[in-house]
Design a protein around this motif. Structure first.
Motif, PDB file in Angstrom:
ATOM      1  N   TYR A 109       1.972  21.169   4.512  1.00  0.00           N
ATOM      2  CA  TYR A 109       2.858  22.155   3.897  1.00  0.00           C
ATOM      3  C   TYR A 109       3.050  21.871   2.409  1.00  0.00           C
ATOM      4  CZ  TYR A 109       6.749  25.351   3.210  1.00  0.00           C
ATOM      5  OH  TYR A 109       7.556  26.365   2.747  1.00  0.00           O
ATOM      6  N   VAL A 110       3.159  20.584   2.035  1.00  0.00           N
ATOM      7  CA  VAL A 110       3.358  20.261   0.615  1.00  0.00           C
ATOM      8  C   VAL A 110       2.025  20.074  -0.107  1.00  0.00           C
ATOM      9  CG1 VAL A 110       5.628  19.245   1.001  1.00  0.00           C
ATOM     10  CG2 VAL A 110       3.605  17.763   1.055  1.00  0.00           C
ATOM     11  N   GLU A 111       0.920  20.301   0.627  1.00  0.00           N
ATOM     12  CA  GLU A 111      -0.423  20.204   0.063  1.00  0.00           C
ATOM     13  C   GLU A 111      -0.691  18.822  -0.534  1.00  0.00           C
ATOM     14  OE1 GLU A 111      -1.520  23.721  -2.302  1.00  0.00           O
ATOM     15  OE2 GLU A 111       0.294  24.672  -1.537  1.00  0.00           O
ATOM     16  N   ALA A 112      -0.345  17.808   0.254  1.00  0.00           N
ATOM     17  CA  ALA A 112      -0.523  16.430  -0.203  1.00  0.00           C
ATOM     18  C   ALA A 112      -1.946  15.943   0.072  1.00  0.00           C
ATOM     19  CB  ALA A 112       0.476  15.510   0.500  1.00  0.00           C
ATOM     20  N   ASP A 113      -2.449  15.129  -0.822  1.00  0.00           N
ATOM     21  CA  ASP A 113      -3.738  14.466  -0.651  1.00  0.00           C
ATOM     22  C   ASP A 113      -3.523  13.280   0.291  1.00  0.00           C
ATOM     23  OD1 ASP A 113      -6.103  13.086  -0.790  1.00  0.00           O
ATOM     24  OD2 ASP A 113      -5.965  12.643  -2.940  1.00  0.00           O
ATOM     25  N   LEU A 114      -4.112  13.309   1.479  1.00  0.00           N
ATOM     26  CA  LEU A 114      -3.870  12.276   2.484  1.00  0.00           C
ATOM     27  C   LEU A 114      -4.289  10.891   2.012  1.00  0.00           C
ATOM     28  CD1 LEU A 114      -4.852  14.102   5.806  1.00  0.00           C
ATOM     29  CD2 LEU A 114      -2.606  13.893   4.718  1.00  0.00           C
ATOM     30  N   GLU A 115      -5.229  10.834   1.077  1.00  0.00           N
ATOM     31  CA  GLU A 115      -5.663   9.536   0.551  1.00  0.00           C
ATOM     32  C   GLU A 115      -4.582   8.872  -0.290  1.00  0.00           C
ATOM     33  OE1 GLU A 115      -8.475   7.810   1.230  1.00  0.00           O
ATOM     34  OE2 GLU A 115      -8.738   9.370   2.737  1.00  0.00           O
ATOM     35  N   GLN A 116      -3.571   9.639  -0.703  1.00  0.00           N
ATOM     36  CA  GLN A 116      -2.478   9.087  -1.509  1.00  0.00           C
ATOM     37  C   GLN A 116      -1.187   8.943  -0.705  1.00  0.00           C
ATOM     38  OE1 GLN A 116      -2.184  10.407  -5.706  1.00  0.00           O
ATOM     39  NE2 GLN A 116      -3.749  11.921  -5.192  1.00  0.00           N
ATOM     40  N   CYS A 117      -1.283   9.159   0.611  1.00  0.00           N
ATOM     41  CA  CYS A 117      -0.106   9.082   1.478  1.00  0.00           C
ATOM     42  C   CYS A 117      -0.165   7.852   2.384  1.00  0.00           C
ATOM     43  CB  CYS A 117      -0.015  10.332   2.356  1.00  0.00           C
ATOM     44  SG  CYS A 117       0.161  11.888   1.469  1.00  0.00           S
ATOM     45  N   GLY A 118       1.005   7.408   2.836  1.00  0.00           N
ATOM     46  CA  GLY A 118       1.088   6.361   3.842  1.00  0.00           C
ATOM     47  C   GLY A 118       0.336   5.090   3.488  1.00  0.00           C
ATOM     48  N   LEU A 119      -0.188   4.435   4.514  1.00  0.00           N
ATOM     49  CA  LEU A 119      -0.911   3.183   4.303  1.00  0.00           C
ATOM     50  C   LEU A 119      -2.155   3.382   3.444  1.00  0.00           C
ATOM     51  CD1 LEU A 119      -0.718   1.425   7.798  1.00  0.00           C
ATOM     52  CD2 LEU A 119       0.283   0.617   5.653  1.00  0.00           C
ATOM     53  N   ALA A 120      -2.801   4.529   3.603  1.00  0.00           N
ATOM     54  CA  ALA A 120      -4.023   4.784   2.837  1.00  0.00           C
ATOM     55  C   ALA A 120      -3.759   4.802   1.338  1.00  0.00           C
ATOM     56  CB  ALA A 120      -4.635   6.124   3.270  1.00  0.00           C
ATOM     57  N   GLY A 121      -2.585   5.266   0.942  1.00  0.00           N
ATOM     58  CA  GLY A 121      -2.263   5.349  -0.481  1.00  0.00           C
ATOM     59  C   GLY A 121      -1.393   4.223  -0.985  1.00  0.00           C
ATOM     60  N   SER A 122      -1.282   3.151  -0.183  1.00  0.00           N
ATOM     61  CA  SER A 122      -0.371   2.046  -0.517  1.00  0.00           C
ATOM     62  C   SER A 122      -1.130   0.768  -0.815  1.00  0.00           C
ATOM     63  CB  SER A 122       0.612   1.807   0.638  1.00  0.00           C
ATOM     64  OG  SER A 122       1.357   2.958   0.923  1.00  0.00           O
ATOM     65  N   PRO A 123      -1.244   0.400  -2.096  1.00  0.00           N
ATOM     66  CA  PRO A 123      -1.928  -0.849  -2.428  1.00  0.00           C
ATOM     67  C   PRO A 123      -1.110  -2.098  -2.113  1.00  0.00           C
ATOM     68  CG  PRO A 123      -1.104   0.197  -4.421  1.00  0.00           C
ATOM     69  CD  PRO A 123      -0.862   1.162  -3.298  1.00  0.00           C
ATOM     70  N   THR A 124       0.193  -1.939  -1.917  1.00  0.00           N
ATOM     71  CA  THR A 124       1.054  -3.092  -1.632  1.00  0.00           C
ATOM     72  C   THR A 124       0.942  -3.472  -0.157  1.00  0.00           C
ATOM     73  OG1 THR A 124       2.622  -2.303  -3.284  1.00  0.00           O
ATOM     74  CG2 THR A 124       3.396  -4.005  -1.776  1.00  0.00           C
ATOM     75  N   LYS A 125       0.643  -4.711   0.123  1.00  0.00           N
ATOM     76  CA  LYS A 125       0.552  -5.187   1.494  1.00  0.00           C
ATOM     77  C   LYS A 125       1.446  -6.421   1.665  1.00  0.00           C
ATOM     78  CE  LYS A 125      -2.727  -2.168   2.087  1.00  0.00           C
ATOM     79  NZ  LYS A 125      -2.448  -0.884   2.773  1.00  0.00           N
ATOM     80  N   VAL A 126       2.322  -6.381   2.671  1.00  0.00           N
ATOM     81  CA  VAL A 126       3.193  -7.516   2.975  1.00  0.00           C
ATOM     82  C   VAL A 126       2.545  -8.326   4.086  1.00  0.00           C
ATOM     83  CG1 VAL A 126       5.473  -8.253   3.759  1.00  0.00           C
ATOM     84  CG2 VAL A 126       5.237  -6.212   2.325  1.00  0.00           C
ATOM     85  N   LYS A 127       2.311  -9.596   3.833  1.00  0.00           N
ATOM     86  CA  LYS A 127       1.624 -10.432   4.820  1.00  0.00           C
ATOM     87  C   LYS A 127       2.566 -10.959   5.888  1.00  0.00           C
ATOM     88  CE  LYS A 127      -2.161 -11.959   1.832  1.00  0.00           C
ATOM     89  NZ  LYS A 127      -2.862 -13.136   1.261  1.00  0.00           N
ATOM     90  N   ALA A 128       3.773 -11.349   5.474  1.00  0.00           N
ATOM     91  CA  ALA A 128       4.690 -11.924   6.464  1.00  0.00           C
ATOM     92  C   ALA A 128       6.095 -11.992   5.892  1.00  0.00           C
ATOM     93  CB  ALA A 128       4.246 -13.327   6.868  1.00  0.00           C
ATOM     94  N   ILE A 129       7.060 -12.014   6.807  1.00  0.00           N
ATOM     95  CA  ILE A 129       8.453 -12.267   6.456  1.00  0.00           C
ATOM     96  C   ILE A 129       8.933 -13.401   7.330  1.00  0.00           C
ATOM     97  CG2 ILE A 129      10.814 -11.357   6.534  1.00  0.00           C
ATOM     98  CD1 ILE A 129       9.743  -8.640   5.862  1.00  0.00           C
ATOM     99  N   GLU A 130       9.603 -14.366   6.743  1.00  0.00           N
ATOM    100  CA  GLU A 130      10.100 -15.496   7.511  1.00  0.00           C
ATOM    101  C   GLU A 130      11.616 -15.570   7.402  1.00  0.00           C
ATOM    102  OE1 GLU A 130       8.263 -19.260   6.720  1.00  0.00           O
ATOM    103  OE2 GLU A 130       6.343 -18.346   6.230  1.00  0.00           O
ATOM    104  N   ASN A 131      12.267 -15.884   8.499  1.00  0.00           N
ATOM    105  CA  ASN A 131      13.690 -16.181   8.486  1.00  0.00           C
ATOM    106  C   ASN A 131      13.853 -17.681   8.278  1.00  0.00           C
ATOM    107  OD1 ASN A 131      14.594 -13.573   8.978  1.00  0.00           O
ATOM    108  ND2 ASN A 131      14.346 -13.800  11.194  1.00  0.00           N
ATOM    109  N   VAL A 132      14.491 -18.061   7.197  1.00  0.00           N
ATOM    110  CA  VAL A 132      14.696 -19.466   6.882  1.00  0.00           C
ATOM    111  C   VAL A 132      16.153 -19.816   7.150  1.00  0.00           C
ATOM    112  CG1 VAL A 132      14.584 -21.248   5.103  1.00  0.00           C
ATOM    113  CG2 VAL A 132      12.902 -19.390   5.130  1.00  0.00           C
ATOM    114  N   VAL A 133      16.380 -20.728   8.077  1.00  0.00           N
ATOM    115  CA  VAL A 133      17.738 -21.137   8.427  1.00  0.00           C
ATOM    116  C   VAL A 133      17.904 -22.610   8.090  1.00  0.00           C
ATOM    117  CG1 VAL A 133      19.411 -21.366  10.285  1.00  0.00           C
ATOM    118  CG2 VAL A 133      17.787 -19.457  10.302  1.00  0.00           C
ATOM    119  N   PHE A 134      18.874 -22.898   7.211  1.00  0.00           N
ATOM    120  CA  PHE A 134      19.155 -24.287   6.848  1.00  0.00           C
ATOM    121  C   PHE A 134      20.125 -24.882   7.863  1.00  0.00           C
ATOM    122  CE2 PHE A 134      17.935 -22.523   2.706  1.00  0.00           C
ATOM    123  CZ  PHE A 134      17.014 -23.469   2.299  1.00  0.00           C
ATOM    124  N   THR A 135      19.785 -26.062   8.351  1.00  0.00           N
ATOM    125  CA  THR A 135      20.673 -26.759   9.281  1.00  0.00           C
ATOM    126  C   THR A 135      21.059 -28.104   8.685  1.00  0.00           C
ATOM    127  OG1 THR A 135      18.761 -27.711  10.426  1.00  0.00           O
ATOM    128  CG2 THR A 135      19.668 -25.658  11.303  1.00  0.00           C
TER     129      THR A 135
END
Length: 289
Positions: A235-261
């Motif tokens: 409907y918005v005539e978007a280029d699918l190559e620029q949408c979502g994961l296909a258009g996202s150069p940023t990649k997050v490898k991992a998230i860690e929860n760090v708890v100090f004891t």
């Protein structure tokens, strides 16, 4: 004098409740595992839009959000507080978008809306804290921008006058319209829900939320003000190559929860020499610093 105002809003995971299931294996957020809330600084942005609507009768506030169908809840929240209508951008092609892909879709939707005088959004979303989407939209639309805004003071002679927070204090700037404004959390908080608006719009829904229920569809078709528009990529005539994961150069490898004891406790004499020694020790073993 009246204005057409677009408010960018985002339904975000409540980062106060992040757990081990907060991320999927592909590095995207597992939104189903977290409670969803209205992004706080987008509420500040909505209030600035509503203040303009109050000052300039006839102005229209349109909420624009991108997300799964459940993001229509954000539109209802805006309607309860004084917005006029809203649009949900929802398509599987939009999933996994970083700021570049998100700003592309939102800018494309703004072009589809067509006539607008000002786009207002929160400075940043709490699920990313990048503060990039607003400026990227301005760049894609070729519009001037004012960031870190605390108040839109006035609009006259084709210019917006905005007070913005900077590192050394506050400054007032003028900017030609149309423009993009991003608003700080230090701006005025959003007004509460209006009881009459709540009763009026509590059944507002997007087509996906109706899930084919013919009774609900007929009810909303008889009351067009309850329809939350839902737009997809086509409907918005978007280029699918620029949408979502296909258009996202940023990649997050991992998230860690760090708890100090705590492993042990030490009593340190209250002297400058002892405290200085403790600080040096903590820095040396990387506990701090």
């Amino acid at each position: 004098m009246s204005f057409n105002i677009i408010v960018l809003a985002k339904q975000v995971p409540d980062t106060r409740n992040v757990g081990k299931d907060a991320m999927k294996e592909d590095g995207t957020i597992n939104r189903s595992a977290l409670p969803a809330i209205f992004n706080p600084e987008d509420l500040n942005a909505l209030e600035q839009a509503l203040q303009l609507k109050d000052r300039f009768p006839g102005s229209k506030v349109t909420l624009l959000t991108m997300g799964p169908p459940r993001a229509a809840e954000i539109i209802r929240e805006g309607l309860y507080r004084g917005a006029d209508n809203g649009i949900v951008l929802s398509d599987r092609a939009f999933a996994g978008a970083d700021t570049l892909a998100t700003s592309y879709v939102l800018a494309t939707a703004a072009k589809k809306i067509g006539s607008f005088d000002i786009i207002i959004g929160g400075r940043q979303a709490i699920d990313g804290d990048t503060a990039q989407v607003g400026p990227q939209i301005a760049e894609k639309l070729g519009l001037p921008q004012v960031t870190y805004a605390e108040e839109i003071l006035d609009i006259k002679d084709g210019k917006a006058f905005v007070s913005r927070r900077i590192e050394s204090g506050v400054e007032t700037v003028s900017c030609p319209m149309p423009l993009v404004v991003t608003v700080n959390g230090s701006a005025a908080p959003c007004r509460p829900r209006n009881a009459k608006a709540l009763m009026k719009y509590k059944r507002a829904a997007s087509i996906s939320e109706l899930d084919g229920d013919q009774e609900k569809i007929a009810y909303i078709e008889a009351r067009p003000y309850l329809k939350v528009d839902e737009w997809n990529a086509a409907y918005v005539e978007a280029d699918l190559e620029q949408c979502g994961l296909a258009g996202s150069p940023t990649k997050v490898k991992a998230i860690e929860n760090v708890v100090f004891t705590a492993k042990d406790a030490r009593n340190v004499p209250n002297t400058d020499a002892e405290l200085e020694g403790l600080i040096k020790e903590l820095i040396a073993n990387h506990t701090i610093g």
